[in-house]
Design an enzyme around this catalytic site. Structure first.
Site, mmCIF file in Angstrom:
data_model
loop_
_atom_site.group_PDB
_atom_site.id
_atom_site.type_symbol
_atom_site.label_atom_id
_atom_site.label_comp_id
_atom_site.label_asym_id
_atom_site.label_seq_id
_atom_site.Cartn_x
_atom_site.Cartn_y
_atom_site.Cartn_z
ATOM 1 C CG HIS A 62 -1.998 -1.070 1.116
ATOM 2 N ND1 HIS A 62 -2.559 -1.690 2.216
ATOM 3 C CD2 HIS A 62 -2.596 -1.617 0.033
ATOM 4 C CE1 HIS A 62 -3.465 -2.570 1.810
ATOM 5 N NE2 HIS A 62 -3.504 -2.550 0.488
ATOM 6 C CG HIS A 95 -1.745 -6.404 1.597
ATOM 7 N ND1 HIS A 95 -1.470 -5.875 0.353
ATOM 8 C CD2 HIS A 95 -1.224 -5.537 2.498
ATOM 9 C CE1 HIS A 95 -0.824 -4.719 0.503
ATOM 10 N NE2 HIS A 95 -0.656 -4.501 1.790
ATOM 11 C CB CYS A 117 3.904 -11.084 4.225
ATOM 12 S SG CYS A 117 5.077 -11.147 5.599
ATOM 13 C CD GLU A 147 -2.898 -9.053 7.485
ATOM 14 O OE1 GLU A 147 -2.477 -7.878 7.474
ATOM 15 O OE2 GLU A 147 -2.643 -9.859 8.400
ATOM 16 C CB THR A 185 0.282 -8.792 10.161
ATOM 17 O OG1 THR A 185 -0.003 -8.076 8.960
ATOM 18 C CG2 THR A 185 0.120 -10.279 9.933
ATOM 19 C CB SER A 243 -0.106 2.343 4.388
ATOM 20 O OG SER A 243 0.793 1.702 5.264
ATOM 21 C CG ASN A 245 2.483 -0.394 8.233
ATOM 22 O OD1 ASN A 245 3.478 0.279 8.459
ATOM 23 N ND2 ASN A 245 2.136 -0.748 6.999
HETATM 24 C C1 2E7 Z 1 1.453 -6.754 3.794
HETATM 25 C C2 2E7 Z 1 0.914 -6.906 5.023
HETATM 26 O O1 2E7 Z 1 1.388 -2.425 2.279
HETATM 27 P P1 2E7 Z 1 1.250 -1.907 3.650
HETATM 28 O O2 2E7 Z 1 1.136 -0.461 3.853
HETATM 29 O O3 2E7 Z 1 0.043 -2.722 4.282
HETATM 30 P P2 2E7 Z 1 -0.985 -2.460 5.469
HETATM 31 O O4 2E7 Z 1 -1.471 -3.837 5.811
HETATM 32 O O5 2E7 Z 1 -0.293 -1.810 6.576
HETATM 33 O O6 2E7 Z 1 -2.124 -1.648 4.915
HETATM 34 O O7 2E7 Z 1 2.493 -2.362 4.529
HETATM 35 C C3 2E7 Z 1 3.207 -3.524 4.318
HETATM 36 C C4 2E7 Z 1 2.409 -4.734 4.548
HETATM 37 C C5 2E7 Z 1 1.840 -4.959 5.755
HETATM 38 N N1 2E7 Z 1 1.098 -6.037 5.979
HETATM 39 C C6 2E7 Z 1 2.208 -5.629 3.545
HETATM 40 CL CL1 2E7 Z 1 -0.075 -8.240 5.358
HETATM 41 FE FE1 F3S Z 2 4.774 -9.061 6.567
HETATM 42 FE FE2 F3S Z 2 4.596 -7.571 8.678
HETATM 43 FE FE3 F3S Z 2 5.658 -6.622 6.559
HETATM 44 S S1 F3S Z 2 3.111 -9.025 7.952
HETATM 45 S S2 F3S Z 2 4.626 -7.623 4.891
HETATM 46 S S3 F3S Z 2 6.450 -8.322 7.761
HETATM 47 S S4 F3S Z 2 4.408 -5.487 7.965
#
Ligand code: 2E7
Ligand code: F3S
Length: 347
Positions: A62, A95, A117, A147, A185, A243, A245
């Site tokens: 993301h 994801h 992942c 996810e 996660t 995103s 996280n």
């Molecule tokens: C995959 C997973 O792509 P991101 O910003 O995703 P989030 O889930 O935070 O929207 O960050 C990397 C990532 C984190 N978790 C990729 Cl399952």
């Molecule tokens: Fe995996 Fe965590 Fe990154 S689930 S894609 S290591 S933020």
């Protein structure tokens, strides 16, 4: 399709007149995690190996900058596999995907490359196992996030999504003696613990996951920003709006004492008005954010007089994941030696 970036035309930041020592606290760890690194390399390797175009279901990670760069190299991002021409290569995003998506790709004769992942795959396996043992799975996470859709899709009849601590007070279960919680996660660790506390108050026999589902990278980035935030007048988080996280890092910064916190995709979104009376600026980035975007933020902060950059490190990370199995051999049939190794380096 990803939204193309519209450059914002603002003046560069001007020097900020404030009393006191102007400094930047740079959180570490920040930026790319092992799963993102692997997923981005997977798309690049697929382009090298099979030639453009390579299709990618959903954004590989993301981050608008990462997606735009890969589009420039010949990746085509689609929402669903039915948009991919029969027989073409398609990469599944970091994801994860539900079995229904895997089957749809196979029915279409697509050559799938799974960049999920490995830490998400671990949660999928937990979901499958608990469903097989006839548990009701309370999946803590944000409904609609890819996810969560992928994990829930492993056992749709056994999963109830718990979106928030308040949701924990509302949801109903069939048999309170057979419930387990799992999670997305990338959640806030503190908020998730509050959700679990409220679930357990209602369902005392609630089982914990066999190991943490909130991954090492999410945890480490939150610990680092907590330490920065307590001394920061302003925190800037680099990361995209979708995103999870990255957005959590803004929330955590505010909860842990930052007087203000903003998320930006690019340095040119930083606004002069944020700096009134600001001596200490905290900076971090989400797990999908390339370091170049942080460097651009630091360069802009330097033009505003924040030249003193101090790194605040709370953990070391050296985890590397092997590439998706479909890419582990190079074109000449030689094994790619990116091996599974290292540690997440919990703080
Ligand atoms: C995959 C997973 O792509 P991101 O910003 O995703 P989030 O889930 O935070 O929207 O960050 C990397 C990532 C984190 N978790 C990729 Cl399952
Ligand atoms: Fe995996 Fe965590 Fe990154 S689930 S894609 S290591 S933020």
């Amino acid at each position: 399709m990803p939204i193309p970036r519209v450059p914002r035309r603002r003046e560069r930041l001007k020097d900020i007149p404030v009393d006191g020592h102007k400094r930047v606290l740079l959180a570490s760890p920040r930026g790319y995690c092992a799963g993102v690194d692997r997923a981005v390399i997977a798309v690049e390797k697929a382009l090298e190996r099979f030639g453009a175009p390579v299709y990618v279901r959903k954004q590989i990670v993301h981050n608008i900058h990462v997606v735009t760069e890969l589009e420039g190299k010949g990746a085509i991002f689609v929402e669903e596999v039915d948009e991919v021409p029969a027989g073409a290569h398609v990469v599944f995003s970091a994801h994860g995907v539900s079995p229904a998506v895997v089957n749809a790709a196979s029915d279409r004769g697509l050559q799938a490359i799974d960049a999920t992942c490995p830490l998400v795959t671990k949660v999928h396996r937990e979901a499958v196992r608990f469903a097989r043992d006839d548990f009701e799975i309370l999946l803590i996470g944000h409904e609609g996030h890819e996810e969560v859709e992928g994990t829930a899709g492993e056992a749709p009849d056994h999963v109830t999504i718990v979106n928030s601590p308040d949701d924990a007070d509302r949801i109903e279960v069939k048999d309170p003696s057979k419930v387990v919680w799992l999670s997305q996660t990338t959640l806030s660790v503190d908020e998730t613990m509050e959700t679990v506390r409220r679930l357990r108050a209602r369902f005392p026999e609630l089982q914990d996951p066999p190991s943490d589902d909130i991954c090492y990278a999410t945890q480490n980035r939150q610990v680092a920003i907590k330490k920065v935030a307590k001394d920061a007048d302003l925190v800037i988080v680099v990361g995209s709006a979708n995103s999870s996280n990255s957005v959590r890092l803004v929330e955590v910064a505010l909860e842990y004492g930052a007087k203000a916190a903003y998320r930006v995709d690019y340095a040119d979104e930083i606004e002069q008005a944020w700096f009134d009376g600001v001596t200490t600026v905290g900076v971090t980035s989400g797990a999908s954010v390339p370091e170049v975007l942080v460097s651009e933020v630091l360069a802009d902060l330097a033009t505003a007089g924040y030249l003193d950059v101090e790194e605040v490190r709370t953990a070391e990370e050296d985890l590397i994941f092997s590439l998706p199995k479909e890419l582990r051999q190079d074109a000449a049939g030689k094994r790619d030696d990116r091996a599974l190794g290292g540690r997440g380096g919990r703080s």
